[in-house]
Motif scaffolding. Structure first.
Motif, PDB file in Angstrom:
ATOM      1  N   PHE A  62       0.828  -1.173   0.165  1.00  0.00           N
ATOM      2  CA  PHE A  62       0.182  -0.109   0.007  1.00  0.00           C
ATOM      3  C   PHE A  62       0.716   1.279  -0.112  1.00  0.00           C
ATOM      4  O   PHE A  62       1.110   1.850   0.757  1.00  0.00           O
ATOM      5  CB  PHE A  62      -0.870   0.070   1.160  1.00  0.00           C
ATOM      6  N   PRO A  63       1.557   1.566  -1.412  1.00  0.00           N
ATOM      7  CA  PRO A  63       2.469   2.711  -1.229  1.00  0.00           C
ATOM      8  C   PRO A  63       2.215   4.039  -1.014  1.00  0.00           C
ATOM      9  O   PRO A  63       2.875   4.784  -0.478  1.00  0.00           O
ATOM     10  CB  PRO A  63       3.177   2.299  -2.643  1.00  0.00           C
ATOM     11  N   SER A  64       1.024   4.475  -1.065  1.00  0.00           N
ATOM     12  CA  SER A  64       0.410   5.677  -0.917  1.00  0.00           C
ATOM     13  C   SER A  64      -0.428   5.873   0.318  1.00  0.00           C
ATOM     14  O   SER A  64      -0.853   6.902   0.826  1.00  0.00           O
ATOM     15  CB  SER A  64      -0.534   6.089  -2.171  1.00  0.00           C
ATOM     16  N   LEU A  65      -0.883   4.761   1.101  1.00  0.00           N
ATOM     17  CA  LEU A  65      -1.762   4.996   2.101  1.00  0.00           C
ATOM     18  C   LEU A  65      -0.978   5.664   3.237  1.00  0.00           C
ATOM     19  O   LEU A  65       0.077   5.444   3.849  1.00  0.00           O
ATOM     20  CB  LEU A  65      -1.791   3.359   2.878  1.00  0.00           C
ATOM     21  N   THR A  66      -1.615   6.732   3.676  1.00  0.00           N
ATOM     22  CA  THR A  66      -1.324   7.455   4.834  1.00  0.00           C
ATOM     23  C   THR A  66      -1.973   7.559   6.053  1.00  0.00           C
ATOM     24  O   THR A  66      -1.492   7.628   7.059  1.00  0.00           O
ATOM     25  CB  THR A  66      -1.184   9.105   4.344  1.00  0.00           C
ATOM     26  N   SER A  67      -3.199   6.984   5.922  1.00  0.00           N
ATOM     27  CA  SER A  67      -4.083   6.856   7.061  1.00  0.00           C
ATOM     28  C   SER A  67      -5.094   5.444   7.045  1.00  0.00           C
ATOM     29  O   SER A  67      -5.605   5.278   5.830  1.00  0.00           O
ATOM     30  CB  SER A  67      -5.315   8.200   7.117  1.00  0.00           C
ATOM     31  N   PHE A  68      -4.805   4.831   7.851  1.00  0.00           N
ATOM     32  CA  PHE A  68      -5.436   3.577   8.137  1.00  0.00           C
ATOM     33  C   PHE A  68      -6.369   3.495   9.504  1.00  0.00           C
ATOM     34  O   PHE A  68      -5.717   3.663  10.354  1.00  0.00           O
ATOM     35  CB  PHE A  68      -4.539   2.484   8.172  1.00  0.00           C
ATOM     36  N   ASP A  69      -7.598   3.135   9.320  1.00  0.00           N
ATOM     37  CA  ASP A  69      -8.660   3.128  10.359  1.00  0.00           C
ATOM     38  C   ASP A  69      -9.063   1.783  10.328  1.00  0.00           C
ATOM     39  O   ASP A  69      -9.761   1.533   9.298  1.00  0.00           O
ATOM     40  CB  ASP A  69      -9.555   4.166  10.304  1.00  0.00           C
ATOM     41  N   VAL A  70      -8.683   0.723  11.053  1.00  0.00           N
ATOM     42  CA  VAL A  70      -9.225  -0.620  10.996  1.00  0.00           C
ATOM     43  C   VAL A  70      -9.842  -0.906  12.276  1.00  0.00           C
ATOM     44  O   VAL A  70      -9.632  -0.819  13.426  1.00  0.00           O
ATOM     45  CB  VAL A  70      -8.017  -1.615  10.728  1.00  0.00           C
ATOM     46  N   SER A  71     -11.136  -1.551  12.241  1.00  0.00           N
ATOM     47  CA  SER A  71     -11.972  -2.073  13.083  1.00  0.00           C
ATOM     48  C   SER A  71     -11.958  -3.578  13.174  1.00  0.00           C
ATOM     49  O   SER A  71     -12.351  -4.081  12.105  1.00  0.00           O
ATOM     50  CB  SER A  71     -13.474  -1.700  13.174  1.00  0.00           C
ATOM     51  N   VAL A  72     -11.544  -4.131  13.975  1.00  0.00           N
ATOM     52  CA  VAL A  72     -11.727  -5.680  13.986  1.00  0.00           C
ATOM     53  C   VAL A  72     -12.581  -6.367  14.889  1.00  0.00           C
ATOM     54  O   VAL A  72     -12.789  -5.787  16.109  1.00  0.00           O
ATOM     55  CB  VAL A  72     -10.284  -5.985  14.504  1.00  0.00           C
ATOM     56  N   ASN A  73     -13.585  -7.062  14.467  1.00  0.00           N
ATOM     57  CA  ASN A  73     -14.783  -7.647  15.156  1.00  0.00           C
ATOM     58  C   ASN A  73     -14.491  -8.870  15.857  1.00  0.00           C
ATOM     59  O   ASN A  73     -15.418  -9.516  16.597  1.00  0.00           O
ATOM     60  CB  ASN A  73     -15.829  -7.996  13.960  1.00  0.00           C
ATOM     61  N   THR A  74     -13.138  -9.212  15.836  1.00  0.00           N
ATOM     62  CA  THR A  74     -12.910 -10.488  16.495  1.00  0.00           C
ATOM     63  C   THR A  74     -11.639 -10.164  17.478  1.00  0.00           C
ATOM     64  O   THR A  74     -11.511  -8.950  17.870  1.00  0.00           O
ATOM     65  CB  THR A  74     -12.483 -11.694  15.803  1.00  0.00           C
ATOM     66  N   ASP A  75     -10.853 -10.796  17.756  1.00  0.00           N
ATOM     67  CA  ASP A  75      -9.612 -10.764  18.719  1.00  0.00           C
ATOM     68  C   ASP A  75      -8.646  -9.455  18.162  1.00  0.00           C
ATOM     69  O   ASP A  75      -8.567  -9.654  16.846  1.00  0.00           O
ATOM     70  CB  ASP A  75      -8.887 -11.949  18.981  1.00  0.00           C
ATOM     71  N   ILE A  76      -7.999  -8.567  18.933  1.00  0.00           N
ATOM     72  CA  ILE A  76      -7.401  -7.661  18.141  1.00  0.00           C
ATOM     73  C   ILE A  76      -5.974  -8.103  17.770  1.00  0.00           C
ATOM     74  O   ILE A  76      -5.348  -7.428  16.782  1.00  0.00           O
ATOM     75  CB  ILE A  76      -7.122  -6.709  19.564  1.00  0.00           C
ATOM     76  N   ASP A  77      -5.720  -9.376  17.934  1.00  0.00           N
ATOM     77  CA  ASP A  77      -4.394  -9.840  17.586  1.00  0.00           C
ATOM     78  C   ASP A  77      -4.521 -10.017  15.908  1.00  0.00           C
ATOM     79  O   ASP A  77      -3.609 -10.089  15.162  1.00  0.00           O
ATOM     80  CB  ASP A  77      -3.933 -10.894  18.154  1.00  0.00           C
ATOM     81  N   ASN A  78      -5.701  -9.983  15.417  1.00  0.00           N
ATOM     82  CA  ASN A  78      -6.072 -10.023  14.078  1.00  0.00           C
ATOM     83  C   ASN A  78      -5.385  -8.932  13.511  1.00  0.00           C
ATOM     84  O   ASN A  78      -5.214  -8.752  12.346  1.00  0.00           O
ATOM     85  CB  ASN A  78      -7.529 -10.029  13.629  1.00  0.00           C
ATOM     86  N   ALA A  79      -5.506  -7.628  14.142  1.00  0.00           N
ATOM     87  CA  ALA A  79      -4.939  -6.382  13.499  1.00  0.00           C
ATOM     88  C   ALA A  79      -3.525  -6.738  13.396  1.00  0.00           C
ATOM     89  O   ALA A  79      -2.877  -6.122  12.465  1.00  0.00           O
ATOM     90  CB  ALA A  79      -5.374  -5.015  14.725  1.00  0.00           C
ATOM     91  N   ALA A  80      -3.012  -7.128  14.470  1.00  0.00           N
ATOM     92  CA  ALA A  80      -1.388  -7.240  14.290  1.00  0.00           C
ATOM     93  C   ALA A  80      -1.173  -8.373  13.061  1.00  0.00           C
ATOM     94  O   ALA A  80      -0.288  -7.852  12.373  1.00  0.00           O
ATOM     95  CB  ALA A  80      -0.826  -7.933  15.585  1.00  0.00           C
ATOM     96  N   ARG A  81      -1.793  -9.301  12.597  1.00  0.00           N
ATOM     97  CA  ARG A  81      -1.669 -10.202  11.679  1.00  0.00           C
ATOM     98  C   ARG A  81      -1.758  -9.536  10.222  1.00  0.00           C
ATOM     99  O   ARG A  81      -1.220  -9.645   9.639  1.00  0.00           O
ATOM    100  CB  ARG A  81      -2.635 -11.413  11.626  1.00  0.00           C
TER     101      ARG A  81
END
Length: 194
Positions: A62-81
């Motif tokens: 994602f070469p141009s991505l400057t802002s990332f807002d992620v909501s994880v509906n399961t365990d938060i370690d999925n965000a790390a993955r």
């Protein structure tokens, strides 16, 4: 209902033709669809709701991505993955929200500190990051055995451009001696909420 996978595939094929797309807000209920987003090289802002992460050994640029807002509906370690599988050279703002759903009438227990450590480890690799926010809808009154300490946050000391850090997921136990290394690591810090 059996046409649903074919309809979804056609929808994603149409979406990736929008090469000028700069802002995208999308809910994904299977991380396989996330692969299609990586082909949108001009996306600067991405808001994503995702249930699971199954990207195997795939690296998604994602070469141009400057802002990332992620909501994880399961365990938060999925965000790390998820972050582990992304290449984010320009990322400046990251917000991770955990909206884990309780399976019964009782509220969800606090986030496990080990899961937060996984997220912190992955986030600490994002050298261009200026803002990091971590939220959860889980019970905030965690016991001292579940509290974070300075060693959990210390990987974030590598983020010298950090201006905003907000962690609203679990108690954080810090001493006066813990603050000085933070001040040296984050000379641009304006907003610190732990």
């Amino acid at each position: 209902a059996k046409d649903q996978p074919q309809v979804a595939a056609r929808l994603w094929q149409a979406l990736v033709t929008l090469q000028r797309l700069v802002h995208l807000d999308v809910s994904l209920y299977a991380s396989q669809a996330f692969r299609h987003l990586a082909s949108l090289s001009n996306v600067k802002t991405l808001r994503l709701v995702i249930d699971s992460v199954d990207l195997q050994d795939t690296r998604l640029p994602f070469p141009s991505l400057t802002s990332f807002d992620v909501s994880v509906n399961t365990d938060i370690d999925n965000a790390a993955r998820l972050i582990r599988r992304m290449t984010l050279p320009a990322l400046e703002q990251l917000k991770i929200t955990n909206h884990a759903r309780s399976q019964g009438p009782d509220p969800m227990p606090p986030l496990p500190a080990a899961h937060i450590r996984l997220v912190v480890q992955e986030v600490s690799k994002l050298s261009s990051l200026r803002s990091f926010e971590l939220f959860s809808n889980r019970v905030a009154n965690s016991t001292p055995t579940e509290a974070l300490d300075a060693s959990t946050l210390s990987p974030l000391h590598a983020l010298h451009e950090l201006e905003t850090l907000e962690i609203s997921t679990i108690a954080v136990n810090l001493t006066g001696a813990d603050i000085e290394p933070m001040a040296r690591a984050w000379p641009r810090m304006r907003d610190l909420q732990l």
